[in-house]
Write a protein that holds these residues in place. Structure first.
Motif, mmCIF file in Angstrom:
data_model
loop_
_atom_site.group_PDB
_atom_site.id
_atom_site.type_symbol
_atom_site.label_atom_id
_atom_site.label_comp_id
_atom_site.label_asym_id
_atom_site.label_seq_id
_atom_site.Cartn_x
_atom_site.Cartn_y
_atom_site.Cartn_z
ATOM 1 N N THR A 27 18.328 -14.396 -11.153
ATOM 2 C CA THR A 27 19.173 -15.328 -10.392
ATOM 3 C C THR A 27 20.527 -15.482 -11.083
ATOM 4 O OG1 THR A 27 17.180 -16.582 -9.839
ATOM 5 C CG2 THR A 27 19.278 -17.641 -9.368
ATOM 6 N N ILE A 28 21.580 -15.429 -10.273
ATOM 7 C CA ILE A 28 22.926 -15.690 -10.803
ATOM 8 C C ILE A 28 23.374 -17.046 -10.267
ATOM 9 C CG2 ILE A 28 25.334 -14.917 -10.817
ATOM 10 C CD1 ILE A 28 24.303 -12.051 -10.459
ATOM 11 N N LEU B 85 28.042 -8.544 -11.642
ATOM 12 C CA LEU B 85 26.948 -8.755 -12.613
ATOM 13 C C LEU B 85 25.565 -8.726 -11.958
ATOM 14 C CD1 LEU B 85 28.567 -11.515 -14.830
ATOM 15 C CD2 LEU B 85 27.749 -9.275 -15.619
ATOM 16 N N ASN B 86 25.544 -8.351 -10.686
ATOM 17 C CA ASN B 86 24.242 -8.235 -10.017
ATOM 18 C C ASN B 86 23.616 -6.903 -10.426
ATOM 19 O OD1 ASN B 86 22.042 -8.366 -8.416
ATOM 20 N ND2 ASN B 86 23.163 -9.012 -6.579
ATOM 21 N N VAL B 87 23.145 -6.860 -11.636
ATOM 22 C CA VAL B 87 22.613 -5.625 -12.216
ATOM 23 C C VAL B 87 21.132 -5.803 -12.534
ATOM 24 C CG1 VAL B 87 24.803 -4.792 -13.155
ATOM 25 C CG2 VAL B 87 23.393 -6.327 -14.532
ATOM 26 N N GLU B 88 20.529 -4.662 -12.817
ATOM 27 C CA GLU B 88 19.082 -4.622 -13.070
ATOM 28 C C GLU B 88 18.666 -5.654 -14.125
ATOM 29 O OE1 GLU B 88 17.374 -0.947 -14.686
ATOM 30 O OE2 GLU B 88 17.013 -0.448 -12.576
ATOM 31 N N LEU C 141 21.468 -15.975 -14.953
ATOM 32 C CA LEU C 141 22.791 -15.693 -15.510
ATOM 33 C C LEU C 141 23.779 -16.707 -14.946
ATOM 34 C CD1 LEU C 141 24.241 -13.567 -17.287
ATOM 35 C CD2 LEU C 141 24.696 -12.284 -15.198
ATOM 36 N N ALA C 142 24.547 -17.323 -15.819
ATOM 37 C CA ALA C 142 25.552 -18.301 -15.367
ATOM 38 C C ALA C 142 26.922 -17.645 -15.318
ATOM 39 C CB ALA C 142 25.576 -19.485 -16.337
ATOM 40 N N VAL C 143 27.597 -17.786 -14.192
ATOM 41 C CA VAL C 143 28.975 -17.306 -14.048
ATOM 42 C C VAL C 143 29.828 -18.530 -13.758
ATOM 43 C CG1 VAL C 143 30.527 -15.870 -12.681
ATOM 44 C CG2 VAL C 143 28.228 -15.051 -13.185
ATOM 45 N N GLU D 183 23.262 -17.939 -6.336
ATOM 46 C CA GLU D 183 23.237 -19.325 -5.869
ATOM 47 C C GLU D 183 24.418 -20.090 -6.458
ATOM 48 O OE1 GLU D 183 19.539 -20.977 -7.158
ATOM 49 O OE2 GLU D 183 18.332 -19.521 -6.038
ATOM 50 N N ALA D 184 25.101 -20.830 -5.605
ATOM 51 C CA ALA D 184 26.168 -21.708 -6.115
ATOM 52 C C ALA D 184 25.496 -22.937 -6.715
ATOM 53 C CB ALA D 184 27.096 -22.098 -4.982
#
Ligand code: FAD
Length: 319
Positions: free
Chosen positions: A60-61, A53-56, A39-41, A171-172
């Motif tokens: 990796t975000i 957004l750290n959901v089931e 997932l990209a933020v 992860e940044a």
């Protein structure tokens, strides 16, 4: 194994619901082949948004801290670079104003097949099958894509939001944004004649149509909305008459809404209106005409004069 990269969306500091819906679709698609969901933020309050957004289902975000607001040129560059780094088979973006701004540009730059406005997505590792609607939802089409990589924009409010807590790695991502290629800057926001109400986020909508007859009579439905702690929306004629601002309009050329309760008052249920509200959990219709099409999709119907029913409801809920 096919990985999925989904791009979250925020606006003016708030995550949009579609971000959580993207997780639902993305994890279904990734799970179908045992792949991962990335997932990209991008931009905004990336740390808070990544935590939220750290959901089931998210593996990796990737966060990219670059400015406060959406910017086409930044998103296009960052999504391209993330795509190269993650190497997914499926790229998912919202079919929103923002998503439609950078999604096709990214797909074009990366030479991906692009499918827009999907309301259903299935993937077996080699063929992606997207369901799309035509003629305001009267016809459903199936698009099959056999390609190494596919970009799909998803319609909001077609999937449930995933909200259960997850354990994704955050992860940044070190994106190399070429500032010379950033041609636009967000200077500020101006609401277009409608205040700051976002009817797409409301749990309960009291929606008014031409049956209200006169602008002065809108106070009646406003009182009902107040009594129910609901938000006021409308069909198109009310907006065309200038009685409510455009951002209150539900339908094909207005907003798509999915509240828990949608109370349609003096609305006939034309196909262009229904296209915007058929996803509501419970639909209540108040209409004098027992043959009004709104009753085809209503869960509860009151076949009576709104000028009798609405005051009675106000009295009931205020009392
Ligand atoms: P009407 O169809 O006139 O219905 C009024 C209803 O009120 C009737 O069913 C009547 O029985 C009932 N009524 C009258 N008096 C009373 C009373 N005293 N008590 C109870 N009931 C009463 N429309 C949208 O809403 N949203 C859109 O986004 C949209 N986009 C469009 C895009 C295109 C390209 C086109 C061509 C049309 C679009 N329309 C849209 C317009 C749409 O076709 C309808 O004309 C519109 O939805 C009708 O609005 P309404 O139901 O309020 O009015």
């Amino acid at each position: 194994m096919s990985d999925v990269l989904a791009v979250a969306e925020h606006r003016r500091g708030e995550l949009r619901d579609v971000s959580y819906e993207l997780v639902t679709v993305g994890s279904e698609v990734a799970d179908a082949t045992g792949g991962d969901l990335h997932l990209a933020v991008i931009s905004g309050d990336v740390d808070a948004h990544a935590d939220a957004l750290n959901v089931e289902g998210v593996d990796t975000i990737h966060t990219v801290d670059h400015g406060e607001e959406f910017n086409h040129d930044v998103y296009a560059q960052v999504v391209e670079q993330l795509y190269d780094a993650v190497d997914p088979q499926v790229l998912l973006t919202p079919n929103s104003v923002n998503g439609l701004d950078y999604g096709p540009a990214v797909a074009n730059a990366l030479d991906l097949t692009y499918v827009s406005d999907a309301v259903g997505v299935e993937f077996d590792g080699s063929t992606l099958t997207a369901t799309r609607e035509m003629y305001s939802g009267k016809v459903e089409t199936t698009t099959e894509v056999e390609a190494e990589s596919v970009a799909v924009s998803i319609r909001s409010a077609e999937w449930p939001a995933t909200e259960a807590a997850g354990d994704a790695g955050i992860e940044a991502f070190d994106a190399a944004v070429d500032e010379d290629a950033v041609k636009s800057t967000v200077k500020g926001f101006e609401e277009v004649g409608g205040g700051d109400v976002d009817i797409t986020e409301a749990d309960v909508l009291v929606s008014v149509g031409r049956g209200i007859e006169e602008e002065e009579n809108l106070d009646l439905v406003r009182d009902l909305a107040d009594a129910l702690d609901a938000t006021l929306s409308s069909s198109r004629p009310i907006v065309d008459n200038g009685w409510l601002p455009k951002n209150r309009q539900v339908g094909q050329s207005g907003k798509v809404v999915t509240p828990d309760f949608y109370i349609a008052i003096g609305i006939s249920g034309a196909v262009q209106h229904v296209a915007g509200m058929k996803g509501a959990e419970n639909i209540v219709a108040i209409n004098t005409d027992p043959n009004a099409p709104i009753y085809d999709i209503a869960d509860y119907g009151i076949v009576d004069d709104l000028f009798e029913v609405v005051p009675a409801l106000i009295e009931e809920f205020e009392g």
